[in-house]
Scaffold this active site. Structure first.
Site, mmCIF file in Angstrom:
data_model
loop_
_atom_site.group_PDB
_atom_site.id
_atom_site.type_symbol
_atom_site.label_atom_id
_atom_site.label_comp_id
_atom_site.label_asym_id
_atom_site.label_seq_id
_atom_site.Cartn_x
_atom_site.Cartn_y
_atom_site.Cartn_z
ATOM 1 N N LYS A 1 -2.242 -1.968 7.947
ATOM 2 C CA LYS A 1 -3.397 -1.358 8.596
ATOM 3 C C LYS A 1 -3.463 -1.781 10.063
ATOM 4 C CE LYS A 1 -6.468 -0.681 4.632
ATOM 5 N NZ LYS A 1 -7.809 -0.994 4.058
ATOM 6 N N HIS B 1 -2.027 2.122 -5.882
ATOM 7 C CA HIS B 1 -2.769 0.884 -5.614
ATOM 8 C C HIS B 1 -2.877 0.016 -6.857
ATOM 9 C CE1 HIS B 1 -4.404 -0.369 -1.805
ATOM 10 N NE2 HIS B 1 -5.395 -0.988 -2.400
ATOM 11 N N TYR C 1 -9.674 -8.144 -4.766
ATOM 12 C CA TYR C 1 -8.540 -7.464 -5.365
ATOM 13 C C TYR C 1 -8.007 -8.181 -6.592
ATOM 14 C CZ TYR C 1 -7.820 -3.939 -1.756
ATOM 15 O OH TYR C 1 -7.962 -2.851 -0.940
ATOM 16 N N ARG D 1 0.864 -1.171 0.000
ATOM 17 C CA ARG D 1 0.000 0.000 0.000
ATOM 18 C C ARG D 1 0.905 1.228 0.000
ATOM 19 N NH1 ARG D 1 -2.122 -3.411 4.156
ATOM 20 N NH2 ARG D 1 -4.211 -4.224 3.678
ATOM 21 N N HIS E 1 -4.054 -9.106 4.014
ATOM 22 C CA HIS E 1 -5.505 -9.136 4.176
ATOM 23 C C HIS E 1 -5.893 -10.101 5.287
ATOM 24 C CE1 HIS E 1 -6.130 -7.825 -0.271
ATOM 25 N NE2 HIS E 1 -5.934 -6.806 0.529
ATOM 26 N N ARG F 1 -0.225 -2.439 -6.773
ATOM 27 C CA ARG F 1 -0.533 -3.494 -5.798
ATOM 28 C C ARG F 1 -1.482 -4.522 -6.418
ATOM 29 N NH1 ARG F 1 -1.093 -4.678 -0.153
ATOM 30 N NH2 ARG F 1 -3.240 -5.011 0.542
#
Length: 299
Positions: free
Chosen positions: A172, A244, A279, A148, A270, A247
């Protein structure tokens, strides 16, 4: 307390107790500020404790005229989280968002780049300029490790474990993971460090930050967007891309070349395999190749 005081308290809760990223906290704050602006513009004087369903519903109806379903859903999510926090702290007994339905949104398939398009982006970098080696290392790291943009700008020199073939990434919610890094990507980072970064006057508190601007400070997320979009314009790429996109391309190319979904999930960071599935973008041609290669009734 007024709205700002409640919002600040909510921010501390999200950061310290929920462990959410600063980007998520900023998004929630922005959505609450939109509600505050609506109340002010309509001369509605009411606290977060006393606001009723009807007022919130009218706000949602107003913004629905100017936002798509995905943006509406994000705002609803932020408001629900805020009022749930107030219930958690015993400021309220009910959530005024309970009867408001979240708009249905379909899965948005991400844009991806072909290997040739990524190669063309890299070739478009002017290596005669002092930022050239840095920008090449940035593109190669985004694509080579599936990071990211926030993970890239926060990458530290102390996170590089090249002898072991990994980098440590803070994702995250400050959750850390180790991601494999190819020798070629390591080489570009080493070239940048040895020829460009070593000659910068590094600002205080940025000594360990890997990618720096000309003032020796951490790059911003916006600067990474600008670098990539400038390169896209330079090669006349007819796609709207962002960090992104690299990614997404990382995950897609791995899957198309035989990597399993679970491994890709771990590398992307994830929590849910369902998120990874969203994704991953597969075109029909690739699916046809899979059937022709592996199905027992292919002939």
């Amino acid at each position: 307390m007024n709205w700002n005081q409640y919002i600040k308290s909510f921010q501390h809760y999200l950061k310290l107790e929920r462990g959410l990223s600063q980007n998520t906290i900023d998004n929630y704050t922005f959505d609450l500020q939109r509600l505050c602006s609506y109340l002010e513009q309509n001369n509605i004087s009411v606290s977060p404790i006393a606001i009723q369903d009807e007022t919130v519903q009218q706000f949602i109806y107003t913004i629905s005229k100017e936002l798509n379903a995905r943006s509406q859903a994000r705002i609803l999510s932020g408001l629900k989280a805020f009022f749930n926090y107030l219930i958690f702290e015993d400021y309220r007994t009910n959530n005024p968002m309970e009867l408001i339905e979240t708009p249905r949104i379909g899965r948005k398939l991400p844009d991806t780049l072909s290997i040739d398009e990524i190669d063309n982006l890299v070739k478009a970098i002017d290596l005669s300029k002092k930022e050239g080696e840095r920008n090449r290392a940035i593109i190669e790291t985004l694509y080579g490790c599936g990071l990211r943009v926030s993970e890239l700008v926060n990458l530290k020199i102390s996170d590089l474990f090249f002898d072991e073939g990994f980098i440590k990434v803070s994702g995250k919610g400050n959750k850390q993971r180790f991601v494999p890094i190819a020798k070629s990507t390591q080489k570009y980072i080493q070239v940048y460090k040895g020829t460009i970064r070593n000659h910068l006057q590094i600002a205080k508190n940025h000594e360990d930050t890997l990618f720096l601007n000309q003032h020796g400070k951490q790059l911003t997320r916006a600067m990474i967007f600008t670098i990539i979009r400038t390169l896209a314009t330079k090669i006349n790429l007819q796609k709207k891309i962002s960090p992104h996109t690299l990614r997404h391309s990382f995950a897609t190319h791995l899957l198309e070349n035989g990597a399993d979904l679970r491994s890709i999930q771990i590398m992307l960071g994830h929590e849910s395999i369902t998120t990874t599935e969203i994704y991953i973008h597969l075109d029909k041609k690739h699916l046809e190749q899979i059937i022709n290669a592996f199905h027992p009734r292919k002939t």
